[in-house]
Design a protein around this motif. Structure first.
Motif, mmCIF file in Angstrom:
data_model
loop_
_atom_site.group_PDB
_atom_site.id
_atom_site.type_symbol
_atom_site.label_atom_id
_atom_site.label_comp_id
_atom_site.label_asym_id
_atom_site.label_seq_id
_atom_site.Cartn_x
_atom_site.Cartn_y
_atom_site.Cartn_z
ATOM 1 N N TRP A 1 0.846 -1.204 0.000
ATOM 2 C CA TRP A 1 0.000 0.000 0.000
ATOM 3 C C TRP A 1 0.882 1.257 0.000
ATOM 4 N N ILE B 1 2.332 1.853 -3.525
ATOM 5 C CA ILE B 1 1.331 2.364 -4.461
ATOM 6 C C ILE B 1 0.973 3.806 -4.128
ATOM 7 N N THR C 1 1.676 6.996 -6.516
ATOM 8 C CA THR C 1 0.509 7.792 -6.922
ATOM 9 C C THR C 1 0.725 9.265 -6.623
ATOM 10 N N ILE D 1 0.450 0.750 -10.799
ATOM 11 C CA ILE D 1 -0.632 0.434 -9.853
ATOM 12 C C ILE D 1 -1.243 -0.923 -10.171
ATOM 13 N N GLN E 1 0.792 -4.268 -9.741
ATOM 14 C CA GLN E 1 0.835 -4.822 -8.381
ATOM 15 C C GLN E 1 -0.400 -5.680 -8.110
ATOM 16 N N THR F 1 -6.444 0.176 -5.141
ATOM 17 C CA THR F 1 -5.866 0.374 -6.471
ATOM 18 C C THR F 1 -6.826 1.160 -7.365
ATOM 19 N N SER G 1 -5.880 4.802 -8.911
ATOM 20 C CA SER G 1 -5.960 5.059 -10.352
ATOM 21 C C SER G 1 -6.941 6.181 -10.643
#
Length: 458
Positions: A52, A55, A59, A83, A86, A119, A123
């Protein structure tokens, strides 16, 4: 750490007082949410927190990069690749390509719980920055608090960044009205998840595990009970998540709007898993062209969305078949003109039979959803139409009765914001209802551990 556990109640009892102590400083509140959510997630698997964090950091950095550099599309593409790669490696690699190689042992988790949800949230953040619907947040803690917000971390609802993220940069307050609204949803959610879904779990498991030895009516009963079980389980969790988030001054999306009072297939999907439907609409359906210029394009786009929904649900061909099956149902409804306007609230005898037909149609597809593999699902479908053994079931009666009662409550409350919303009623009546429902929950609370949330595995 399930919401209905003593561990979680203790956790919330520590977080809330500290959180509201800093009600005039949202930045400190975000830090509290961030730290609390990491602790909450670490109870599942500490390695998941590392994934986490990776990501989240990617991000945030790429969101800032889109603000600085001109190569916005390339940065977005890189971000979405990092993203979703993973998610693919953690959930789908082993299913598609066999055993993990030694180089990928880091992706061996006790569970991938929560991964599918954050995720999509991450995104959404990058896509919204690319579309200039959202500006990058300056503070990584703000984004971290948003992506890891513990009420919705494990099983949604799925946020959409440009709609939901801005509230993390605003002051938050709480009132007696807020506390009552939260309590309504939490109690309603506990009743559905712990009591009703718990009562349905055993007969459903029994029938699906022993379907070859049971009669036709048992098999049809199981898909009805399982449909109710999934709904009571997931909507109960979502109601609790909504109520807990409200206690923290954060508004998250509602995930359900009384889906079993739907009279057409398209109406059902406007009422079921609303946050996933909204995400798929925003980032897949509309970019594909939405309704398009023809009915055929509309149907193709609808089918693609349902196919992607099946893929999202997990590394199992049955989920893809389930999504595709529902996509075909929706397409067939479009072809024959069996659709309904959003604001149509008229019911009657015809509406009742339409509700029943929609429910049975959706329930029929759930054999794929519940079965461990395609062969088992196919065998189950075949046995549903055998012409022998019509013995009457003697299980699941209480759970079925309570499920029908909840659907009737939802129908009677269909004009309210939520079936648990009784704010217009007098205080005396409200207190009486709260006491009664809490009493029933206490009386019917399972002596063994409540069943795990079904949607945790997604």
């Amino acid at each position: 750490m399930p919401f209905n556990s003593i561990h979680f109640i203790s956790f919330l009892g520590v977080i809330c007082p500290i959180y509201w102590l800093f009600r005039t400083n949202y930045k400190i509140q975000n830090i509290i949410l961030f730290v609390g959510s990491l602790y909450f997630y670490a109870q599942v698997d500490l390695k998941l927190c590392v994934l986490w964090a990776f990501i989240s950091l990617v991000t945030w950095l790429l969101g800032k990069a889109m603000e600085t550099f001109q190569q916005r599309k390339a940065i977005l593409t890189l971000g979405l690749f990092l993203i979703f790669s993973q998610l693919f490696i953690a959930k789908y690699y082993n299913w598609l390509l066999g055993d993990f190689s030694g180089a990928l042992t880091i992706y061996r988790f006790a569970s991938t719980i929560g991964l599918s949800y954050y995720t999509l949230a991450a995104s959404s953040y990058l896509i919204d920055i690319y579309r200039k619907k959202l500006s990058p947040v300056a503070n990584p803690i703000t984004l971290g608090a948003y992506l890891s917000f513990f009420p919705q971390l494990l099983s949604g609802p799925i946020p959409i960044a440009y709609k939901d993220l801005p509230q993390y940069s605003l002051s938050r307050s709480i009132s007696l009205t807020t506390i009552e609204e939260s309590g309504q949803r939490i109690v309603w959610g506990i009743f559905k998840k712990v009591i009703v879904s718990g009562l349905l779990a055993k007969p459903v498991d029994y029938i699906f595990y022993n379907h070859s030895d049971l009669g036709v009516i048992y098999l049809w009963l199981a898909i009805i009970l399982y449909s109710f079980q999934v709904y009571m389980d997931f909507s109960g969790y979502s109601d609790m998540a909504w109520g807990i988030a409200k206690l923290l001054g954060i508004k998250i999306n509602s995930n359900f709007n009384s889906p079993f009072i739907s009279r057409t297939i398209d109406e059902f999907w406007r009422r079921w898993h609303l946050s996933l439907s909204a995400w798929l609409k925003e980032y897949i359906y509309l970019p594909l062209g939405g309704r398009g210029s023809s009915k055929w394009q509309y149907m193709v786009n609808i089918f693609i969305v349902f196919f992607m929904s099946g893929v999202w649900h997990g590394a199992n061909a049955n989920y893809i078949l389930w999504g595709s099956f529902n996509g075909l149902l929706f397409v067939m409804a479009i072809l024959i003109g069996w659709t309904r306007e959003k604001n149509d609230i008229q019911y009657g005898v015809k509406g009742f039979f339409s509700m029943l037909l929609v429910f049975l149609s959706i329930a029929f597809t759930r054999v794929f959803f519940r079965s461990p593999d395609f062969v088992t699902a196919l065998t189950y479908y075949q046995e549903m139409f055998k012409t022998s053994d019509f013995s009457m079931p003697d299980i699941g009666v209480v759970g079925l009765g309570l499920s029908i009662l909840i659907v009737l409550i939802e129908w009677s409350q269909r004009k309210e914001l939520h079936p648990a919303d009784i704010s217009k009623w007098s205080l005396t009546v409200r207190l009486g209802i709260y006491a009664s429902v809490i009493g029933v929950i206490y009386w019917m609370w399972p002596t063994q551990n409540p069943t795990e949330y079904i949607y945790f595995k997604f």
